[in-house]
Design an enzyme around this catalytic site. Structure first.
Site, PDB file in Angstrom:
ATOM      1  N   SER A 135     -22.949 -30.592   4.940  1.00 14.51           N
ATOM      2  CA  SER A 135     -22.263 -31.785   4.291  1.00 14.51           C
ATOM      3  C   SER A 135     -23.982 -32.901   3.842  1.00 14.51           C
ATOM      4  CB  SER A 135     -21.469 -32.379   5.432  1.00 14.51           C
ATOM      5  OG  SER A 135     -19.946 -32.232   4.915  1.00 14.51           O
ATOM      6  N   LYS A 194     -27.159 -39.051   5.863  1.00 17.66           N
ATOM      7  CA  LYS A 194     -26.283 -38.093   5.903  1.00 17.66           C
ATOM      8  C   LYS A 194     -25.704 -37.066   6.693  1.00 17.66           C
ATOM      9  CE  LYS A 194     -22.094 -36.630   4.465  1.00 17.66           C
ATOM     10  NZ  LYS A 194     -22.203 -36.339   5.617  1.00 17.66           N
ATOM     11  N   THR A 195     -24.714 -36.602   7.983  1.00 13.67           N
ATOM     12  CA  THR A 195     -25.200 -35.906   8.568  1.00 13.67           C
ATOM     13  C   THR A 195     -24.211 -34.727   7.821  1.00 13.67           C
ATOM     14  OG1 THR A 195     -22.473 -36.092   9.251  1.00 13.67           O
ATOM     15  CG2 THR A 195     -24.035 -37.901  10.386  1.00 13.67           C
ATOM     16  N   GLY A 196     -24.681 -33.037   8.772  1.00 19.33           N
ATOM     17  CA  GLY A 196     -24.687 -32.316   8.517  1.00 19.33           C
ATOM     18  C   GLY A 196     -24.190 -31.119   9.650  1.00 19.33           C
TER      19      GLY A 196
END
Length: 286
Positions: free
Chosen positions: A76, A216-218
């Site tokens: 993501s 942003k995380t992923g």
């Protein structure tokens, strides 16, 4: 699919990655080894990578080993370039464009309702981005990722249009994430002023007195493969002992049964504190 050819901006990316590589063996502090941060989170250079880059003077802090240069599925975190491309190409009219939920129950409760584009970024709503990528098309997406210097820029074939960032073939290293994010935070990517004005507020994760973090995380989770967690972004710090703009990228192996999701943010927070970019929260007196 990777598009051949070099845009002038690619030389900026290549030069920045070279700087990051050159700083790999520098002493700590003030420039160099972030392995103590990994150790504090029960991680090693074999199981995690952490890179921080200050735009003002090109100072770089990084964990050791080969992992900072190793590419992993973007997951993501690719919603950052996807958001930029969608706005720049007109595939999405703006942060307020609404997407109607189709009634299918998905992984997170927050995904199971209609929402606008800005909310979809904050909630990492996969089905909305899977609606958007076919609007843009594999070839156009690949061309833009090449211009961004975004990892291997590989979108696969048309059959991969809704999954190439979730399970591959799109891959990127921590160093390449930082090079891309440094250009984004400096507004030197080949984008219109309108795209920056619309996209950057969508990416704001947290802020305080004199500072803000866009991030942003992923989480890449593919059966039969090692789970990978990401946290990437940049800190804009106007006060403190070391003001400046700090691009950062962190990835780690995760146990799918106990993924330690909070570790992603905690490791970056500790790194920013260790290099003086942020002040640790004051302890509450007993």
């Amino acid at each position: 699919m990777v598009r051949a050819g070099w845009h002038p901006a690619h030389w900026f990316t290549a030069a920045l990655v070279a700087v990051l590589c050159a700083c790999q063996s520098s002493p700590f502090p003030p420039v160099g080894n972030l392995d103590p941060v990994l150790t504090s989170e029960a991680l090693t250079p074999d199981t995690a990578a952490l890179v921080v880059y200050r735009l003002e003077d090109s100072r770089t802090w990084t964990s050791g080993g080969a992992r900072p240069a190793q590419r992993f599925v973007a997951a993501s975190t690719a919603k950052i370039p996807h958001t930029l491309i969608a706005l720049e190409t007109g595939a999405v009219s703006g942060p307020g464009e609404s997407f109607e939920w189709d009634g299918k129950t998905r992984f997170l409760p927050s995904w199971n309702e209609s929402q606008d584009f800005a909310t979809a970024f904050q909630r990492s709503t996969v089905w909305i981005y899977q609606t958007i990528t076919p609007r843009i098309g594999s070839a156009t997406l690949g061309d833009w990722l090449v211009r961004f210097g975004y990892g291997n820029a590989d979108t696969g074939g048309e059959a991969d249009i809704q999954t190439y960032w979730l399970k591959g073939p799109l891959k990127i290293s921590a160093r390449e994430q930082v090079a891309f994010l440094a250009r984004l935070s400096a507004r030197t990517l080949p984008l219109s002023a309108r795209t920056y004005e619309q996209a950057l507020p969508m990416m704001l994760a947290e802020k305080g007195d004199g500072w803000s973090i866009h991030a942003k995380t992923g989480w890449k989770s593919v059966p039969g493969e090692t789970d990978i967690g990401w946290y990437v972004g940049w800190l804009e710090q106007t006060g403190g002992a070391a003001p400046g703009t700090y691009a950062f990228a962190f990835n780690m192996d995760m146990d799918p049964d106990n993924p330690a999701l909070k570790t992603r943010r905690d490791a970056v927070q500790k790194a920013l504190e260790a290099i003086g970019a942020m002040t640790p929260p004051s302890e509450t007196p007993d």
